[in-house]
Design a protein around this motif. Structure first.
Motif, PDB file in Angstrom:
ATOM      1  N   VAL A  65      13.035   4.150   0.599  1.00 47.96           N
ATOM      2  CA  VAL A  65      13.235   4.040  -0.797  1.00 47.96           C
ATOM      3  C   VAL A  65      12.153   3.858  -1.695  1.00 47.96           C
ATOM      4  N   VAL A  66      12.033   4.713  -2.904  1.00 46.21           N
ATOM      5  CA  VAL A  66      10.782   4.437  -3.773  1.00 46.21           C
ATOM      6  C   VAL A  66      11.281   3.653  -5.063  1.00 46.21           C
ATOM      7  N   ILE A  67      10.974   2.699  -5.211  1.00 47.60           N
ATOM      8  CA  ILE A  67      11.609   1.822  -6.554  1.00 47.60           C
ATOM      9  C   ILE A  67      10.444   1.754  -7.562  1.00 47.60           C
ATOM     10  N   GLU A  68      10.684   1.943  -8.914  1.00 47.48           N
ATOM     11  CA  GLU A  68       9.843   1.959 -10.111  1.00 47.48           C
ATOM     12  C   GLU A  68      10.327   0.602 -10.650  1.00 47.48           C
ATOM     13  N   VAL A  69       9.398  -0.335 -10.648  1.00 43.25           N
ATOM     14  CA  VAL A  69       9.964  -1.638 -11.547  1.00 43.25           C
ATOM     15  C   VAL A  69       9.104  -1.803 -12.656  1.00 43.25           C
ATOM     16  N   LEU A  70      10.010  -1.890 -13.707  1.00 43.14           N
ATOM     17  CA  LEU A  70       9.479  -2.368 -15.117  1.00 43.14           C
ATOM     18  C   LEU A  70       9.665  -3.924 -15.151  1.00 43.14           C
ATOM     19  N   ALA A  71       8.514  -4.523 -15.503  1.00 36.93           N
ATOM     20  CA  ALA A  71       8.344  -6.024 -15.716  1.00 36.93           C
ATOM     21  C   ALA A  71       7.851  -6.585 -16.902  1.00 36.93           C
ATOM     22  N   ASP A  72       8.122  -7.760 -17.145  1.00 37.80           N
ATOM     23  CA  ASP A  72       7.567  -8.417 -18.458  1.00 37.80           C
ATOM     24  C   ASP A  72       6.803  -9.509 -17.777  1.00 37.80           C
ATOM     25  N   TYR A  73       5.294  -9.288 -17.332  1.00 42.79           N
ATOM     26  CA  TYR A  73       4.631 -10.239 -16.759  1.00 42.79           C
ATOM     27  C   TYR A  73       3.652 -10.708 -18.090  1.00 42.79           C
ATOM     28  N   SER A  74       3.643 -12.056 -18.358  1.00 45.94           N
ATOM     29  CA  SER A  74       2.939 -12.212 -19.368  1.00 45.94           C
ATOM     30  C   SER A  74       1.476 -12.747 -18.992  1.00 45.94           C
ATOM     31  N   GLY A  75       0.601 -11.968 -19.381  1.00 47.88           N
ATOM     32  CA  GLY A  75      -0.821 -12.189 -18.965  1.00 47.88           C
ATOM     33  C   GLY A  75      -1.200 -11.530 -17.707  1.00 47.88           C
ATOM     34  N   GLY A  98       0.836   3.238 -17.166  1.00 48.08           N
ATOM     35  CA  GLY A  98       1.823   3.968 -17.692  1.00 48.08           C
ATOM     36  C   GLY A  98       3.205   3.511 -17.870  1.00 48.08           C
ATOM     37  N   GLU A  99       4.197   4.050 -17.822  1.00 42.69           N
ATOM     38  CA  GLU A  99       5.497   3.791 -18.077  1.00 42.69           C
ATOM     39  C   GLU A  99       5.996   2.472 -17.407  1.00 42.69           C
ATOM     40  N   THR A 100       5.892   2.954 -15.918  1.00 42.96           N
ATOM     41  CA  THR A 100       6.400   1.613 -15.221  1.00 42.96           C
ATOM     42  C   THR A 100       5.255   0.814 -14.719  1.00 42.96           C
ATOM     43  N   ASP A 101       5.502  -0.403 -14.372  1.00 43.68           N
ATOM     44  CA  ASP A 101       4.653  -1.484 -13.903  1.00 43.68           C
ATOM     45  C   ASP A 101       4.115  -1.557 -12.591  1.00 43.68           C
ATOM     46  N   PHE A 121      14.858  -7.598  -5.993  1.00 46.81           N
ATOM     47  CA  PHE A 121      14.139  -7.268  -7.010  1.00 46.81           C
ATOM     48  C   PHE A 121      14.586  -7.928  -8.574  1.00 46.81           C
ATOM     49  N   GLU A 122      16.132  -7.505  -8.799  1.00 49.79           N
ATOM     50  CA  GLU A 122      16.334  -7.941  -9.867  1.00 49.79           C
ATOM     51  C   GLU A 122      16.553  -9.496 -10.186  1.00 49.79           C
ATOM     52  N   ASP A 123      16.486 -10.023  -9.172  1.00 52.36           N
ATOM     53  CA  ASP A 123      16.716 -11.639  -9.216  1.00 52.36           C
ATOM     54  C   ASP A 123      15.423 -12.108  -9.500  1.00 52.36           C
ATOM     55  N   ILE A 124      14.369 -11.181  -9.584  1.00 50.44           N
ATOM     56  CA  ILE A 124      13.137 -11.856  -9.886  1.00 50.44           C
ATOM     57  C   ILE A 124      13.041 -11.958 -11.570  1.00 50.44           C
ATOM     58  N   GLU A 125      12.723 -13.090 -12.065  1.00 51.46           N
ATOM     59  CA  GLU A 125      12.691 -13.401 -13.326  1.00 51.46           C
ATOM     60  C   GLU A 125      12.175 -12.169 -14.212  1.00 51.46           C
ATOM     61  N   GLU A 126      10.651 -12.024 -13.890  1.00 55.33           N
ATOM     62  CA  GLU A 126      10.047 -10.927 -14.801  1.00 55.33           C
ATOM     63  C   GLU A 126      10.420  -9.598 -14.733  1.00 55.33           C
ATOM     64  N   VAL A 127      11.283  -9.348 -13.753  1.00 55.02           N
ATOM     65  CA  VAL A 127      11.819  -7.930 -13.529  1.00 55.02           C
ATOM     66  C   VAL A 127      12.629  -7.706 -14.544  1.00 55.02           C
ATOM     67  N   ASP A 128      12.581  -6.438 -15.399  1.00 61.61           N
ATOM     68  CA  ASP A 128      13.370  -6.335 -16.598  1.00 61.61           C
ATOM     69  C   ASP A 128      14.361  -5.047 -16.085  1.00 61.61           C
ATOM     70  N   ARG A 129      13.676  -4.109 -15.230  1.00 62.32           N
ATOM     71  CA  ARG A 129      14.709  -2.872 -14.881  1.00 62.32           C
ATOM     72  C   ARG A 129      14.063  -2.432 -13.607  1.00 62.32           C
ATOM     73  N   THR A 130      14.910  -1.895 -12.682  1.00 60.98           N
ATOM     74  CA  THR A 130      14.314  -1.059 -11.705  1.00 60.98           C
ATOM     75  C   THR A 130      14.842   0.370 -11.533  1.00 60.98           C
ATOM     76  N   ASP A 131      14.381   1.373 -11.161  1.00 60.12           N
ATOM     77  CA  ASP A 131      14.860   2.893 -10.810  1.00 60.12           C
ATOM     78  C   ASP A 131      14.581   3.062  -9.481  1.00 60.12           C
ATOM     79  N   SER A 132      15.482   3.156  -8.725  1.00 64.04           N
ATOM     80  CA  SER A 132      15.398   3.732  -7.248  1.00 64.04           C
ATOM     81  C   SER A 132      15.471   5.102  -6.878  1.00 64.04           C
ATOM     82  N   THR A 133      14.485   5.561  -6.074  1.00 70.50           N
ATOM     83  CA  THR A 133      14.890   6.857  -5.787  1.00 70.50           C
ATOM     84  C   THR A 133      14.941   6.930  -4.015  1.00 70.50           C
TER      85      THR A 133
END
Lengths: 161, 161
Positions: A65-75, A98-101, A121-133
């Motif tokens: 599985v290839v997963i794109e992870v979008l996250a809010d990592y402060s700093g 780029g778009e994904t982190d 992945f979703e349970d990780i605090e900083e993670v906003d969204r995941t997109d699996s392929t």
DNA sequence: GTTGAAAGAGCGCGCGT
DNA sequence: ACGCGCGCTCTTTCAAC
């Protein structure tokens, strides 16, 4: 690193072995020189270990599985990186522009396990969204990085002169 | 494949060596049994070769790019697959479900070379569009697939009983 | 399937050139 | 960079369990 080193590394990749004897047959480089070269490459950090080439399908890790992870990592992304790498099944992880982190590749025993992975992945605090392929078929798995290059190209790119 | 095989493979991954002696120290499995097991794993196709763990940065392939490829492959994807794999620098390629048709990972000597790579993809007839993502930092490169799993998980997943 | 012993092959390493 | 040689590890076989 000169042409000879490159030829050596390419031969290892092609033959799938590190045996000095076999490498000598392939490269014409004397066995003791092969030794000498390999030690230098080790010290330079190019070669790190000896491992085996695993067939992940045969092993029982047939689902990729290839997963794109979008996250809010402060700093800093360090802590988040650690957490992503801590998820079982993650074989590769890239911090990207780029778009994904992050782009993550995972190997799992079956499709059922994908749910567990995404949830982790979703349970990780900083993670906003995941997109699996889902991967239907793995055409090349990256265990032999030099495979795709021709000897000439490698020499041109990597050899010092 | 039983628990013992799994412990062996995990030990190889953790220690980064295939040395029977070292594996014996780690696993408590007698040397001659390690031989016996490894031969069986070879025949089963799980182990394919012995290779080295390469540090791609040290080697001079420090740039990683993830490319999504959208293509119009009429019927079979075989021929297109071949063409994608023929592009120098491609270390991984996956045929996928979903919006994109292929996900490709490439290792290149420098950013300049990315242009050559993208052009090579676009020059393939069937390829409609490519979407490249630059990797800032490679967190894990997939050369040790078993790395992320704990021994217990592996035994549970892969051991026959 | 597992193990230990023993013999042979291949490897690791240092020295000399 | 290369050849040589010694000592060591690994490989293979075999008999025993």
């Amino acid at each position: 690193m000169d042409e000879r080193d490159v030829r050596l590394l390419k031969a290892i990749s092609d033959l799938g072995t590190g045996s000095p004897e076999r490498l000598h047959e392939e490269t014409e480089i004397p066995v003791s020189t092969i030794h000498y070269r390999l030690n230098n490459l080790r010290e330079a950090g190019v070669i790190e270990n000896e491992l085996y080439d695993l067939d992940l399908d045969a092993l029982g890790l047939g689902v990729t599985v290839v997963i794109e992870v979008l996250a809010d990592y402060s700093g800093s992304h360090e802590q988040l990186s650690e957490r992503l790498l801590g998820v079982e099944g993650v074989t590769e992880a890239y911090f990207t522009m780029g778009e994904t982190d992050f782009v993550v590749v995972a190997r799992l025993p079956d499709s059922d396990d994908v749910e567990r992975l995404i949830r982790a992945f979703e349970d990780i605090e900083e993670v906003d969204r995941t997109d699996s392929t889902f991967v239907i078929k793995s055409l090349r798995d990256g265990q032999r990085p030099l495979e795709s290059y021709s000897l000439d190209t490698l020499v041109g790119m990597l050899a010092d002169e």
